[in-house]
Write a protein that holds these residues in place. Structure first.
Motif, PDB file in Angstrom:
ATOM      1  N   VAL A   1       0.854  -1.183   0.000  1.00 47.46           N
ATOM      2  CA  VAL A   1       0.000   0.000   0.000  1.00 47.46           C
ATOM      3  C   VAL A   1       0.893   1.236   0.000  1.00 47.46           C
ATOM      4  O   VAL A   1       1.737   1.407   0.864  1.00 47.46           O
ATOM      5  CB  VAL A   1      -0.936   0.025   1.226  1.00 47.46           C
TER       6      VAL A   1
ATOM      7  N   GLU B   1      -0.142   4.925  -0.015  1.00 46.71           N
ATOM      8  CA  GLU B   1      -1.313   5.791   0.026  1.00 46.71           C
ATOM      9  C   GLU B   1      -1.136   7.086  -0.751  1.00 46.71           C
ATOM     10  O   GLU B   1      -2.116   7.727  -1.106  1.00 46.71           O
ATOM     11  CB  GLU B   1      -1.716   6.058   1.473  1.00 46.71           C
TER      12      GLU B   1
ATOM     13  N   LYS C   1      -8.492   5.640  -0.405  1.00 48.39           N
ATOM     14  CA  LYS C   1      -7.903   5.908   0.909  1.00 48.39           C
ATOM     15  C   LYS C   1      -8.955   5.719   2.001  1.00 48.39           C
ATOM     16  O   LYS C   1      -8.687   5.119   3.046  1.00 48.39           O
ATOM     17  CB  LYS C   1      -7.348   7.330   0.990  1.00 48.39           C
TER      18      LYS C   1
ATOM     19  N   ILE D   1      -9.597   2.031   2.514  1.00 47.18           N
ATOM     20  CA  ILE D   1      -8.501   1.408   3.259  1.00 47.18           C
ATOM     21  C   ILE D   1      -8.590   1.773   4.733  1.00 47.18           C
ATOM     22  O   ILE D   1      -8.393   0.911   5.606  1.00 47.18           O
ATOM     23  CB  ILE D   1      -7.141   1.797   2.646  1.00 47.18           C
ATOM     24  N   ASN D   2      -8.919   3.018   5.038  1.00 45.91           N
ATOM     25  CA  ASN D   2      -9.072   3.418   6.447  1.00 45.91           C
ATOM     26  C   ASN D   2     -10.198   2.637   7.119  1.00 45.91           C
ATOM     27  O   ASN D   2     -10.079   2.227   8.270  1.00 45.91           O
ATOM     28  CB  ASN D   2      -9.296   4.922   6.569  1.00 45.91           C
TER      29      ASN D   2
END
Length: 92
Positions: A68, A70, A78, A81-82
């Motif tokens: 990853v 970012e 993003k 993914i968070n």
């Protein structure tokens, strides 16, 4: 279309994972994931180097694994993914 987030390394050396079904998201996000994984790169297996205590994130999609980064992602990915980070759990 399942995207898997893998957190490798750390003190225990055990991996944590989180999965998200991309069918629940818009075409823009699905296309970005497809484009991200269509780019040529080596299959990046989580390393067991001496620096393995540092946690590293990887994405897996269609059996391809990439680290990853970012800074190369748009805000939608993003955010996903968070969200996935919040659901990380140890693999059984």
């Amino acid at each position: 279309m399942t995207l898997k987030l893998i957190q490798a390394g750390g003190f225990t050396g055990k991996s944590k994972v989180s999965e998200e079904n991309l069918e629940n998201y818009g075409e823009g996000l699905k296309n970005q994931v497809e484009n991200l994984f269509a780019q040529p790169s080596a299959n990046a297996a989580p390393d067991n180097s001496p620096a393995r205590d540092k946690e590293k994130l990887y994405l897996q999609y269609n059996e391809k694994l990439i680290p990853v980064n970012e800074s190369h992602l748009n805000s939608d990915l993003k955010n996903l993914i968070n969200k996935m980070k919040e659901n990380l759990h140890y693999e059984k």
